[in-house]
Scaffold this motif. Structure first.
Motif, PDB file in Angstrom:
ATOM      1  N   GLN A  21       0.828  -1.199   0.000  1.00 34.09           N
ATOM      2  CA  GLN A  21       0.000   0.000   0.000  1.00 34.09           C
ATOM      3  C   GLN A  21       0.870   1.259   0.000  1.00 34.09           C
ATOM      4  OE1 GLN A  21      -3.237   0.046   2.758  1.00 34.09           O
ATOM      5  NE2 GLN A  21      -3.503   2.242   2.636  1.00 34.09           N
ATOM      6  N   ALA A  22       1.955   1.259   0.765  1.00 31.12           N
ATOM      7  CA  ALA A  22       2.864   2.412   0.796  1.00 31.12           C
ATOM      8  C   ALA A  22       3.521   2.631  -0.565  1.00 31.12           C
ATOM      9  CB  ALA A  22       3.920   2.221   1.875  1.00 31.12           C
ATOM     10  N   ILE A  23       3.854   1.558  -1.260  1.00 29.75           N
ATOM     11  CA  ILE A  23       4.454   1.680  -2.604  1.00 29.75           C
ATOM     12  C   ILE A  23       3.453   2.302  -3.570  1.00 29.75           C
ATOM     13  CG2 ILE A  23       5.259   0.347  -4.599  1.00 29.75           C
ATOM     14  CD1 ILE A  23       6.604  -1.553  -2.605  1.00 29.75           C
ATOM     15  N   ILE A  24       2.211   1.876  -3.515  1.00 33.69           N
ATOM     16  CA  ILE A  24       1.187   2.438  -4.398  1.00 33.69           C
ATOM     17  C   ILE A  24       0.965   3.909  -4.085  1.00 33.69           C
ATOM     18  CG2 ILE A  24      -1.252   2.310  -5.059  1.00 33.69           C
ATOM     19  CD1 ILE A  24      -1.013  -0.750  -4.687  1.00 33.69           C
ATOM     20  N   ASP A  25       0.932   4.276  -2.796  1.00 30.15           N
ATOM     21  CA  ASP A  25       0.845   5.695  -2.401  1.00 30.15           C
ATOM     22  C   ASP A  25       1.976   6.495  -3.043  1.00 30.15           C
ATOM     23  OD1 ASP A  25      -1.346   5.292  -0.776  1.00 30.15           O
ATOM     24  OD2 ASP A  25      -0.275   5.541   1.110  1.00 30.15           O
ATOM     25  N   PHE A  26       3.188   5.979  -2.919  1.00 33.20           N
ATOM     26  CA  PHE A  26       4.364   6.664  -3.449  1.00 33.20           C
ATOM     27  C   PHE A  26       4.270   6.845  -4.961  1.00 33.20           C
ATOM     28  CE2 PHE A  26       8.609   6.403  -5.346  1.00 33.20           C
ATOM     29  CZ  PHE A  26       9.189   7.528  -4.789  1.00 33.20           C
ATOM     30  N   ILE A  27       3.845   5.821  -5.662  1.00 34.25           N
ATOM     31  CA  ILE A  27       3.742   5.898  -7.128  1.00 34.25           C
ATOM     32  C   ILE A  27       2.715   6.953  -7.538  1.00 34.25           C
ATOM     33  CG2 ILE A  27       2.983   4.621  -9.185  1.00 34.25           C
ATOM     34  CD1 ILE A  27       4.303   2.130  -7.893  1.00 34.25           C
ATOM     35  N   ILE A  28       1.577   6.985  -6.876  1.00 30.57           N
ATOM     36  CA  ILE A  28       0.542   7.968  -7.223  1.00 30.57           C
ATOM     37  C   ILE A  28       1.027   9.382  -6.930  1.00 30.57           C
ATOM     38  CG2 ILE A  28      -1.760   8.815  -6.613  1.00 30.57           C
ATOM     39  CD1 ILE A  28      -2.590   5.883  -6.271  1.00 30.57           C
ATOM     40  N   ILE A  29       1.609   9.602  -5.761  1.00 34.24           N
ATOM     41  CA  ILE A  29       2.108  10.935  -5.420  1.00 34.24           C
ATOM     42  C   ILE A  29       3.209  11.342  -6.391  1.00 34.24           C
ATOM     43  CG2 ILE A  29       3.380  12.254  -3.682  1.00 34.24           C
ATOM     44  CD1 ILE A  29       1.748  10.731  -1.560  1.00 34.24           C
ATOM     45  N   GLY A  30       4.115  10.436  -6.705  1.00 31.69           N
ATOM     46  CA  GLY A  30       5.179  10.731  -7.666  1.00 31.69           C
ATOM     47  C   GLY A  30       4.632  11.090  -9.031  1.00 31.69           C
TER      48      GLY A  30
END
Length: 141
Positions: free
Chosen positions: A87-96
Motif C-alpha cells: 500500500q505504501a508503494i502504491i501511495d508513493f507511485i501515485i504521489i510521484g
C-alpha cells in the motif's frame, strides 16, 4: 537587530511562506492519496487476490501459524506485514505521478514565458533628444 526581529524577518520571507504553504497542501494531498489507495484501489486489488484485504497480508518470521493478522499480533509473533508495504508503494507511485504532472505543467509555462518575444524597444532618450534637436533646426531655418 535582536534575535526575535531576525527570526521574524526570516519567517516573513516569501520563500519560507511558500514552503510552509506547500507543506500544508502536501499534507492534505497525502491524506487524499492515502484514502484513494486504502479505500478505492486496495479493495479492487484485494478482489483480484481472492477477496482478501491486502493490508492483512503477512507472514510470520518465526514460522508460527495464525489465521489473521490480529491473531498474530495478539500472540506477539514476529510478523512481516507486506500488505502495508504494498500500500505504501502504491501511495508513493501515485504521489510521484501527480508531482511529475505538476512539474511538466510548470515547465510548459516557463517555456512559454521564455519563448514570449520581448517588448519592442522604443527609441532611447538620446535618440529622442536628437530628433527634437533636428526638428527645431528645421523650424529655425
Amino acid at each position: 537587530m535582536g534575535f526575535f526581529a531576525d527570526f521574524k524577518k526570516f519567517l516573513l520571507k516569501g520563500d519560507i511562506v511558500a514552503l510552509a504553504t506547500a507543506v500544508i497542501i502536501g499534507g492534505a494531498f497525502n491524506k487524499i492519496v492515502g484514502s484513494l489507495v486504502a479505500d478505492v484501489i486496495m479493495p479492487i486489488i484485494g478482489l483480484f487476490m481472492g477477496g482478501q484485504n491486502v493490508n492483512n497480508l503477512f507472514f510470520t518470521l518465526d514460522g508460527s501459524e495464525h489465521a489473521t493478522l490480529e491473531a498474530a499480533k495478539e500472540a506477539n509473533a514476529a510478523i512481516l506485514t507486506y500488505g502495508n508495504f504494498l500500500q505504501a508503494i502504491i501511495d508513493f507511485i501515485i504521489i510521484g505521478f501527480v508531482i511529475y504532472l505538476l512539474l511538466k505543467g510548470y515547465e510548459k509555462t516557463k517555456k512559454k514565458e521564455e519563448a514570449a518575444p520581448a517588448a519592442p524597444k522604443g527609441p532611447t532618450q538620446e535618440e529622442l533628444l536628437i530628433e527634437i534637436r533636428d526638428e527645431l533646426k528645421k523650424k529655425n531655418m
